[in-house]
Write an enzyme that holds these catalytic residues in place. Structure first.
Site, PDB file in Angstrom:
ATOM      1  N   THR A 279      -2.380 103.091 -44.892  1.00 36.61           N
ATOM      2  CA  THR A 279      -2.634 104.422 -44.396  1.00 36.61           C
ATOM      3  C   THR A 279      -1.391 105.258 -44.501  1.00 36.61           C
ATOM      4  O   THR A 279      -0.209 104.765 -44.298  1.00 36.61           O
ATOM      5  CB  THR A 279      -2.924 104.308 -42.842  1.00 36.61           C
TER       6      THR A 279
ATOM      7  N   ARG B 201     -17.637 100.498 -40.984  1.00 35.27           N
ATOM      8  CA  ARG B 201     -16.555 100.210 -40.155  1.00 35.27           C
ATOM      9  C   ARG B 201     -15.567 101.457 -39.958  1.00 35.27           C
ATOM     10  O   ARG B 201     -15.238 102.019 -41.150  1.00 35.27           O
ATOM     11  CB  ARG B 201     -15.881  99.021 -40.584  1.00 35.27           C
ATOM     12  N   VAL B 202     -15.050 101.800 -38.881  1.00 38.05           N
ATOM     13  CA  VAL B 202     -14.196 102.827 -38.436  1.00 38.05           C
ATOM     14  C   VAL B 202     -12.998 102.118 -38.116  1.00 38.05           C
ATOM     15  O   VAL B 202     -12.898 101.585 -37.033  1.00 38.05           O
ATOM     16  CB  VAL B 202     -14.592 103.920 -37.885  1.00 38.05           C
ATOM     17  N   GLY B 203     -11.594 102.277 -38.548  1.00 39.28           N
ATOM     18  CA  GLY B 203     -10.489 101.974 -38.084  1.00 39.28           C
ATOM     19  C   GLY B 203      -9.874 102.832 -37.044  1.00 39.28           C
ATOM     20  O   GLY B 203     -10.402 103.869 -36.437  1.00 39.28           O
ATOM     21  N   ASP B 204      -8.360 102.780 -36.647  1.00 36.95           N
ATOM     22  CA  ASP B 204      -7.806 103.650 -35.880  1.00 36.95           C
ATOM     23  C   ASP B 204      -7.502 104.920 -36.625  1.00 36.95           C
ATOM     24  O   ASP B 204      -7.004 106.103 -35.609  1.00 36.95           O
ATOM     25  CB  ASP B 204      -6.400 102.761 -35.608  1.00 36.95           C
TER      26      ASP B 204
ATOM     27  N   THR C  13      -0.120 102.059 -38.788  1.00 35.13           N
ATOM     28  CA  THR C  13      -0.803 101.624 -39.933  1.00 35.13           C
ATOM     29  C   THR C  13      -0.896 100.176 -39.699  1.00 35.13           C
ATOM     30  O   THR C  13      -0.319  99.750 -39.172  1.00 35.13           O
ATOM     31  CB  THR C  13       0.230 101.918 -41.194  1.00 35.13           C
ATOM     32  N   GLY C  14      -1.641  99.855 -40.309  1.00 32.31           N
ATOM     33  CA  GLY C  14      -2.255  98.132 -40.262  1.00 32.31           C
ATOM     34  C   GLY C  14      -3.450  98.151 -39.832  1.00 32.31           C
ATOM     35  O   GLY C  14      -4.402  98.848 -39.921  1.00 32.31           O
TER      36      GLY C  14
ATOM     37  N   GLY D 294      -6.377  98.222 -37.723  1.00 29.50           N
ATOM     38  CA  GLY D 294      -6.660  99.411 -36.788  1.00 29.50           C
ATOM     39  C   GLY D 294      -7.426  98.848 -35.692  1.00 29.50           C
ATOM     40  O   GLY D 294      -7.196  99.519 -34.582  1.00 29.50           O
TER      41      GLY D 294
HETATM   42  N1  ASP Z   1      -5.141 101.231 -40.339  1.00 32.89           N
HETATM   43  C1  ASP Z   1      -6.079 101.368 -41.410  1.00 32.89           C
HETATM   44  C2  ASP Z   1      -7.235 101.013 -40.853  1.00 32.89           C
HETATM   45  O1  ASP Z   1      -7.435 100.087 -39.951  1.00 32.89           O
HETATM   46  C3  ASP Z   1      -5.492 100.428 -42.556  1.00 32.89           C
HETATM   47  C4  ASP Z   1      -4.166 100.495 -42.636  1.00 32.89           C
HETATM   48  O2  ASP Z   1      -3.294 101.378 -42.220  1.00 32.89           O
HETATM   49  O3  ASP Z   1      -3.810  99.422 -43.605  1.00 32.89           O
HETATM   50  O4  ASP Z   1      -8.263 101.306 -41.268  1.00 32.89           O
END
Ligand code: ASP
Length: 335
Positions: A195, A223-226, A246-247, A249
């Site tokens: 992200t 699916r929805v992340g952070d 990031t990462g 979520g």
């Molecule tokens: N944070 C994002 C999500 O979970 C993905 C990412 O940053 O790798 O959708």
């Protein structure tokens, strides 16, 4: 015997001391005009080109909100970026669904989630903020709103993304691969991470942030992340600072990560220490999961001081101010 009166007295004293030190922190954070403003910072190496775009607005004395929107549109439009915007990898059913949010110095915010067919979700998020009484639109409703606002409806799945998805389908695991920096996503992609979260402070000292992603590659449909969740993927408080993440979520949402980082900075944590504490919360809640996933936080305070922290090594962030346009810094990590 327990002396309730004494306790009340003591708590009154400590409460007023705490209030005093809180107001001292708030004052010291708000009564400064640091020389290193304006400034823009963003996650990952693609943050460098995004920052450069944002800088064009900031150096002219423009508003941080305009800067962050313009900045993150660069990776959103990049055909080689498979984790943000139009060339993002699809979900397990082959749909490219995008998430984004934006927040300004007044606490206004807008967001879109699981939106298909539109290249620039950040600009749609901004219009949700500016033109509707709502904060968040999802799925078909978000696309419909975007089209009504004049955005072009496009098929986003690029040939490269389609190829990667077909490859993934051969072994298709329904639980999405966990994002560990440099180990996840498909080999050969120019950017194999994540992200873009961007935070900017303009010449007037006002803070805004933007966050945009295609989310976890080959996620479940819907699916929805952070990233589009205000408080999780992004949070800005103009008195204190801003944070983004990031990462994976899901772990960020569980801990309302970016809000936590900003609140810790309010309590006088440095940006780096606040990010580290938020990372530690993730470990505390799920110690075994935390060893196998990546989550990184990036933060800036009102003075323009910035910092980051991640679970795993490999997290980087880009910084741009009048001294330097293309600084890439390695984020510290727990593991
Ligand atoms: N944070 C994002 C999500 O979970 C993905 C990412 O940053 O790798 O959708």
């Amino acid at each position: 015997m327990y002396n309730r009166r004494k306790f009340i007295k003591l708590s009154a004293v400590s409460a007023s001391l705490a209030a005093l030190s809180r107001s001292a922190v708030a004052k010291s954070l708000s009564s400064i005009s640091p020389p290193n403003l304006p400034i823009v910072i963003s996650t990952w190496d693609f943050g460098i080109i995004a920052n450069k775009e944002a800088w064009k607005t900031l150096e002219k004395g423009g508003r941080a909100l305009d800067a962050v929107e313009a900045g993150v549109k660069i990776p959103e439009a990049d055909p080689n970026n498979h984790t943000v915007g139009r060339a993002g990898y699809p979900d397990r059913d082959g749909h490219v669904t995008l998430d984004a949010c934006i927040m300004d110095e007044f606490g206004n915010c807008g967001s879109v989630a699981a939106m298909e067919y539109i290249t620039h979700p950040i600009s749609v998020a901004r219009l949700v903020m500016e033109k509707t009484p709502h904060v968040m639109l999802v799925g078909e409703g978000a696309t419909q709103f975007a089209v009504e606002q004049g955005f072009k409806k496009e098929k986003l799945l690029t040939p490269e993304s389609k190829k990667a998805w077909k490859e993934w389908l051969k072994t298709a695991k329904y639980s999405p691969v966990i994002n560990i920096e440099n180990k996840h996503h498909m080999p050969g992609s120019k950017y194999n991470h994540d992200t873009i979260g961007m935070l900017a402070i303009d010449a007037k000292g006002n803070i805004s942030g933007a966050c945009t992603t295609s989310g976890m590659a080959f996620k479940l449909h819907g699916r929805v992340g952070d990233s589009p969740i205000i408080g999780a993927g992004l949070y800005v408080d103009n008195e204190v600072g801003g944070a983004t993440s990031t990462g994976v979520g899901e772990e960020v949402i569980r801990n309302v990560g970016s809000f936590l980082v900003v609140e810790l900075m309010r309590q006088s944590y440095s940006p780096e220490d606040a990010c580290k504490e938020a990372v530690k919360r993730i470990i505390k809640k799920k110690p075994e999961t935390a060893k196998q996933i990546q989550v990184g936080f990036l933060a800036i305070n009102k003075r323009g001081e910035y910092g980051a922290y991640a679970l795993q090594s490999g997290f980087s962030f880009a910084v741009c101010n009048s001294d330097k346009q293309d600084l890439l810094i390695k984020g510290k990590s727990i593991y």
